[in-house]
Design a protein around this motif. Structure first.
Motif, PDB file in Angstrom:
ATOM      1  N   ILE A  32      64.382  11.591  32.432  1.00  0.00           N
ATOM      2  CA  ILE A  32      65.541  12.705  31.873  1.00  0.00           C
ATOM      3  C   ILE A  32      65.000  14.092  32.578  1.00  0.00           C
ATOM      4  N   HIS A  33      63.644  14.371  32.775  1.00  0.00           N
ATOM      5  CA  HIS A  33      63.103  15.509  33.232  1.00  0.00           C
ATOM      6  C   HIS A  33      61.786  15.567  34.086  1.00  0.00           C
ATOM      7  N   ARG A  34      61.689  15.953  35.173  1.00  0.00           N
ATOM      8  CA  ARG A  34      60.677  16.042  35.846  1.00  0.00           C
ATOM      9  C   ARG A  34      60.370  17.434  36.348  1.00  0.00           C
ATOM     10  N   GLY A  35      59.693  18.204  35.521  1.00  0.00           N
ATOM     11  CA  GLY A  35      59.616  19.615  36.088  1.00  0.00           C
ATOM     12  C   GLY A  35      58.727  19.882  37.064  1.00  0.00           C
ATOM     13  N   GLU A  36      59.365  20.864  37.757  1.00  0.00           N
ATOM     14  CA  GLU A  36      58.975  21.284  39.320  1.00  0.00           C
ATOM     15  C   GLU A  36      57.776  22.484  38.872  1.00  0.00           C
ATOM     16  N   GLU A  37      56.684  22.728  39.826  1.00  0.00           N
ATOM     17  CA  GLU A  37      55.699  23.577  39.393  1.00  0.00           C
ATOM     18  C   GLU A  37      56.313  24.938  38.941  1.00  0.00           C
ATOM     19  N   PRO A  38      55.835  25.889  38.174  1.00  0.00           N
ATOM     20  CA  PRO A  38      54.639  25.322  37.396  1.00  0.00           C
ATOM     21  C   PRO A  38      54.833  24.687  36.289  1.00  0.00           C
ATOM     22  N   SER A  39      56.124  24.019  36.078  1.00  0.00           N
ATOM     23  CA  SER A  39      56.153  23.006  34.965  1.00  0.00           C
ATOM     24  C   SER A  39      55.374  21.997  35.151  1.00  0.00           C
ATOM     25  N   ARG A  40      55.156  21.396  34.234  1.00  0.00           N
ATOM     26  CA  ARG A  40      54.315  19.932  34.383  1.00  0.00           C
ATOM     27  C   ARG A  40      55.151  18.919  33.301  1.00  0.00           C
ATOM     28  N   THR A  41      56.081  19.370  32.584  1.00  0.00           N
ATOM     29  CA  THR A  41      56.962  18.678  31.702  1.00  0.00           C
ATOM     30  C   THR A  41      57.634  17.374  32.280  1.00  0.00           C
ATOM     31  N   ARG A  42      57.325  16.391  31.246  1.00  0.00           N
ATOM     32  CA  ARG A  42      58.015  15.051  31.804  1.00  0.00           C
ATOM     33  C   ARG A  42      58.637  14.406  30.449  1.00  0.00           C
ATOM     34  N   ALA A  43      59.831  13.830  30.736  1.00  0.00           N
ATOM     35  CA  ALA A  43      60.548  13.234  29.620  1.00  0.00           C
ATOM     36  C   ALA A  43      61.242  11.945  30.346  1.00  0.00           C
ATOM     37  N   ASN A  44      60.922  10.776  29.863  1.00  0.00           N
ATOM     38  CA  ASN A  44      61.614   9.656  29.949  1.00  0.00           C
ATOM     39  C   ASN A  44      62.129   8.784  28.829  1.00  0.00           C
ATOM     40  N   MET A  45      63.453   8.411  28.946  1.00  0.00           N
ATOM     41  CA  MET A  45      63.938   7.352  28.203  1.00  0.00           C
ATOM     42  C   MET A  45      63.473   6.029  28.517  1.00  0.00           C
ATOM     43  N   VAL A  46      62.912   5.040  27.685  1.00  0.00           N
ATOM     44  CA  VAL A  46      62.135   4.060  28.077  1.00  0.00           C
ATOM     45  C   VAL A  46      62.749   2.717  27.231  1.00  0.00           C
ATOM     46  N   ARG A  47      63.295   1.740  27.695  1.00  0.00           N
ATOM     47  CA  ARG A  47      63.853   0.605  26.915  1.00  0.00           C
ATOM     48  C   ARG A  47      62.956  -0.360  27.236  1.00  0.00           C
ATOM     49  N   PHE A  48      62.675  -1.121  26.217  1.00  0.00           N
ATOM     50  CA  PHE A  48      61.781  -2.272  26.110  1.00  0.00           C
ATOM     51  C   PHE A  48      62.658  -3.633  25.429  1.00  0.00           C
ATOM     52  N   ALA A  49      62.472  -4.589  26.500  1.00  0.00           N
ATOM     53  CA  ALA A  49      62.783  -5.803  25.881  1.00  0.00           C
ATOM     54  C   ALA A  49      62.098  -6.429  24.683  1.00  0.00           C
ATOM     55  N   PRO A  50      62.433  -7.330  23.956  1.00  0.00           N
ATOM     56  CA  PRO A  50      61.601  -8.028  23.001  1.00  0.00           C
ATOM     57  C   PRO A  50      60.231  -8.507  23.654  1.00  0.00           C
ATOM     58  N   GLY A  51      59.263  -8.239  23.062  1.00  0.00           N
ATOM     59  CA  GLY A  51      57.849  -8.457  23.468  1.00  0.00           C
ATOM     60  C   GLY A  51      57.326  -7.842  24.911  1.00  0.00           C
ATOM     61  N   ALA A  52      58.200  -6.857  25.490  1.00  0.00           N
ATOM     62  CA  ALA A  52      57.509  -6.242  26.541  1.00  0.00           C
ATOM     63  C   ALA A  52      56.837  -4.920  26.080  1.00  0.00           C
ATOM     64  N   ARG A  53      55.873  -4.423  26.637  1.00  0.00           N
ATOM     65  CA  ARG A  53      54.935  -3.431  26.690  1.00  0.00           C
ATOM     66  C   ARG A  53      54.252  -3.187  27.749  1.00  0.00           C
ATOM     67  N   THR A  54      53.635  -1.974  27.461  1.00  0.00           N
ATOM     68  CA  THR A  54      52.874  -1.299  28.865  1.00  0.00           C
ATOM     69  C   THR A  54      51.614  -1.965  28.697  1.00  0.00           C
ATOM     70  N   ALA A  55      50.873  -1.679  29.930  1.00  0.00           N
ATOM     71  CA  ALA A  55      49.391  -2.016  29.805  1.00  0.00           C
ATOM     72  C   ALA A  55      48.519  -0.675  29.389  1.00  0.00           C
ATOM     73  N   TRP A  56      47.325  -1.143  29.115  1.00  0.00           N
ATOM     74  CA  TRP A  56      46.403   0.068  28.565  1.00  0.00           C
ATOM     75  C   TRP A  56      46.646   1.250  29.463  1.00  0.00           C
ATOM     76  N   HIS A  57      46.667   2.340  29.064  1.00  0.00           N
ATOM     77  CA  HIS A  57      46.889   3.758  29.764  1.00  0.00           C
ATOM     78  C   HIS A  57      46.392   4.586  29.035  1.00  0.00           C
ATOM     79  N   SER A  58      45.927   5.610  29.824  1.00  0.00           N
ATOM     80  CA  SER A  58      45.906   7.171  29.211  1.00  0.00           C
ATOM     81  C   SER A  58      46.709   8.350  29.779  1.00  0.00           C
ATOM     82  N   HIS A  59      46.671   9.536  29.100  1.00  0.00           N
ATOM     83  CA  HIS A  59      47.578  10.646  29.765  1.00  0.00           C
ATOM     84  C   HIS A  59      46.383  11.686  29.588  1.00  0.00           C
ATOM     85  N   GLY A  60      46.167  12.494  30.580  1.00  0.00           N
ATOM     86  CA  GLY A  60      45.305  13.675  30.747  1.00  0.00           C
ATOM     87  C   GLY A  60      45.662  14.742  29.515  1.00  0.00           C
TER      88      GLY A  60
END
Length: 133
Positions: A26-54
């Protein structure tokens, strides 16, 4: 103000997701903005891997039933309208419950996501600590 060109919908890479996941940037800011926005659609049973955000991540559940868990924490079930905040550096995963599609709006800053191993079936199928009907 300007109308932004949106990239096409992308399939989530197998390194980061189990099952079928699609996202729209949806949005990927350009410097100096660091804003990120995604619309994410998961099928039944789908999932991310383990992860972290700074700088942390906020998720707005848009439709379906979500399962979410922080490393070492209880499994959480969330529904449309629920907002989940994961603090900076906290390892976590999120995805669709079995038998349900799920869409969330993901909001975070920067490109410092650290991806880890895939979520085990045992973690995914644990009984949620919070459920609502």
């Amino acid at each position: 103000m300007k109308l932004l060109n949106q990239p096409p919908t992308a399939k989530g890479p197998a390194e980061w997701f189990t099952g079928d996941v699609w996202f729209d940037v949806i949005h990927r800011g350009e410097e100096p903005s660091r804003t990120r926005a995604n619309m994410v659609r998961f099928a039944p049973g789908a999932r991310t891997a383990w992860h972290s955000h700074g700088l942390g991540q906020a998720l707005l559940i848009v439709e379906g039933v979500a399962l979410l868990q922080s490393r070492g924490g209880l499994l959480i079930e969330a529904r449309p309208g629920d907002v989940v905040w994961t603090p900076p550096g906290e390892e976590h995963w999120h995805g669709a419950a079995p038998g349900h599609f799920m869409t969330h709006l993901a909001l975070w800053e920067g490109d410092d996501t650290v991806w880890r191993e895939h979520v085990t079936d045992a973690d995914y199928t644990a009984t949620p600590a919070t459920t609502r009907r």
